[in-house]
Design an enzyme around this catalytic site. Structure first.
Site, PDB file in Angstrom:
ATOM      1  N   TYR A 184      31.983   2.801 134.641  1.00  0.00           N
ATOM      2  CA  TYR A 184      31.882   3.896 133.676  1.00  0.00           C
ATOM      3  C   TYR A 184      30.830   3.549 132.621  1.00  0.00           C
ATOM      4  CZ  TYR A 184      36.356   5.536 135.627  1.00  0.00           C
ATOM      5  OH  TYR A 184      37.362   5.964 136.464  1.00  0.00           O
ATOM      6  N   TRP A 233      43.976  11.327 138.592  1.00  0.00           N
ATOM      7  CA  TRP A 233      42.900  11.721 137.693  1.00  0.00           C
ATOM      8  C   TRP A 233      42.580  13.203 137.884  1.00  0.00           C
ATOM      9  CZ3 TRP A 233      37.998  13.127 139.721  1.00  0.00           C
ATOM     10  CH2 TRP A 233      37.710  12.718 141.029  1.00  0.00           C
ATOM     11  N   SER A 234      41.977  13.765 136.876  1.00  0.00           N
ATOM     12  CA  SER A 234      41.592  15.174 136.837  1.00  0.00           C
ATOM     13  C   SER A 234      42.776  16.129 136.962  1.00  0.00           C
ATOM     14  CB  SER A 234      40.565  15.492 137.933  1.00  0.00           C
ATOM     15  OG  SER A 234      39.927  16.725 137.705  1.00  0.00           O
ATOM     16  N   ARG A 294      32.485  20.470 129.289  1.00  0.00           N
ATOM     17  CA  ARG A 294      32.001  19.542 130.323  1.00  0.00           C
ATOM     18  C   ARG A 294      30.948  20.175 131.216  1.00  0.00           C
ATOM     19  NH1 ARG A 294      36.272  15.615 132.808  1.00  0.00           N
ATOM     20  NH2 ARG A 294      35.896  14.822 130.711  1.00  0.00           N
ATOM     21  N   GLY A 300      41.509  12.500 129.552  1.00  0.00           N
ATOM     22  CA  GLY A 300      40.447  12.035 128.679  1.00  0.00           C
ATOM     23  C   GLY A 300      40.344  12.964 127.494  1.00  0.00           C
ATOM     24  N   SER A 326      37.348  14.320 124.253  1.00  0.00           N
ATOM     25  CA  SER A 326      36.141  14.190 123.440  1.00  0.00           C
ATOM     26  C   SER A 326      36.453  14.438 121.975  1.00  0.00           C
ATOM     27  CB  SER A 326      35.071  15.178 123.920  1.00  0.00           C
ATOM     28  OG  SER A 326      35.568  16.504 123.930  1.00  0.00           O
ATOM     29  N   GLN A 359      42.530  16.934 121.150  1.00  0.00           N
ATOM     30  CA  GLN A 359      42.816  17.165 122.569  1.00  0.00           C
ATOM     31  C   GLN A 359      43.906  16.223 123.059  1.00  0.00           C
ATOM     32  OE1 GLN A 359      38.819  16.569 124.100  1.00  0.00           O
ATOM     33  NE2 GLN A 359      38.575  18.758 124.474  1.00  0.00           N
TER      34      GLN A 359
END
Length: 335
Positions: free
Chosen positions: A54, A205-206, A228, A286, A288, A292
């Site tokens: 990453y 994930w996601s 995104r 995740g 930003s 969130q």
């Protein structure tokens, strides 16, 4: 925050994990990334997932810096190995003993810890004998550099082969990290049944499909600024062409009244849906922005009954991808 066991082990992890794939070291500034990590800690998240690839190792450094001063024993830190890092030379990728041994040392240094709770094979390596890979992982466990071993995006046959080798080596393969959400269900027919048989959990994930399941993308309208889908540093590539067609967005819009009836945001509904699968140990989220994290954590403990799950299936119809062959690793090492 509720916690779940990871595979057939005694390790408990938070059922929502903070992940820093497309954010730390790339999409957001380090100061904001640190605020997001601290918001996760404040919300009760104890589990953090990253990978050496990453932002070409920078994400691990950012996470390690953000966690400084925290009681190490109260955290579960996950990272991964496989994809190329550094100068991306001929041995800077894959699951060879050389790459694994060198990668773990780099990861531990960047994360500022003596061990990781879970070390994961980021993909299956067709160019390295599985016996070599599993022996290297076993040696890391015995050296105390990793407590448990996991994998990511491995199919059912690969999980079985790795499980039996791990057992013979006296270590535990406890997890698989696949993509999984309302729209992407490729693990359900083969990977999940095999995992239940073997004592392996999913670390998914996601869960909100790169943000599509939040409902912020509308058919026929440009992507919202700062989303995104507008991120030229990598986020846009992961979403454009997969989830942003009008058919998908129209179907996702049908989920809005379901979420409203439950008093949930669309994102909370999507995360709760993932956690309704009893083979899922945790959902990776995740962020930003710190808010969130605070919103997504509210999905912990939400229980969706059979009627709600049926309404979701009806809304999405035949749209979700279910083909198990979609779980696959690169046929050759990525260099």
């Amino acid at each position: 925050m509720e916690h779940r066991y990871l595979g057939n082990s005694g390790l408990k992890i938070s059922e929502i994990t903070y992940g820093n794939w497309l954010t730390h070291g790339s999409q957001v500034e380090n100061e904001t990334a640190t605020k997001c990590v601290h918001a996760a800690l404040d919300a009760g998240i104890s589990t953090f997932d990253t990978a050496d690839v990453y932002a070409n190792t920078v994400a691990e450094q950012v996470l390690g810096d953000a966690l400084k001063g925290q009681r190490r024993e109260s955290l579960e830190i996950f990272t991964k190995v496989y994809f190329p890092t550094g100068p991306k030379g001929h041995n800077d990728t894959g699951l060879s003993r050389k790459h694994i041994m060198e990668s773990i040392n780099g990861s531990l240094s960047r994360l500022g810890t003596d061990y990781v709770d879970l070390y994961q094979a980021h993909r299956y390596d067709y160019e390295t004998p599985l016996e070599e890979t599993m022996q290297a992982f076993a040696d890391l466990v015995r050296a105390g550099k990793a407590l448990y071993i996991g994998v990511s995006e491995w199919n059912a046959d690969q999980l079985r082969a790795a499980h039996y080798l791990a057992r013979d080596l006296g270590i535990q393969l406890v997890s698989n990290q696949p993509q999984y959400n309302m729209l992407w269900r490729v693990i359900e027919s083969e990977v999940v049944p095999a995992s239940k048989e073997l004592g392996i959990s999913q670390v998914v994930w996601s869960p909100i499909a790169q943000g599509v399941l939040t409902g912020k993308y509308k058919p026929g309208q440009p992507a919202p600024a700062g989303s995104r889908a507008t991120d030229e540093k990598g986020g846009k590539d992961m979403i454009t062409g997969r989830y942003l067609d009008d058919e998908t967005l129209n179907a996702v819009a049908k989920l809005e009244p379901i979420a409203a009836d439950l008093g949930l945001t669309m994102a909370q509904l999507a995360i709760a849906w993932v956690l309704a699968n009893d083979n899922v140990a945790t959902a990776l989220v995740g962020a930003s922005r710190p808010e969130q994290v605070e919103s997504n954590v509210a999905a912990s403990g939400v229980k969706l009954d059979a009627e709600v799950l049926a309404r979701i299936d009806d809304a999405l119809g035949d749209l979700p991808e279910t083909d198990p062959s979609k779980t696959k690793s690169p046929p050759t090492r990525v260099v």
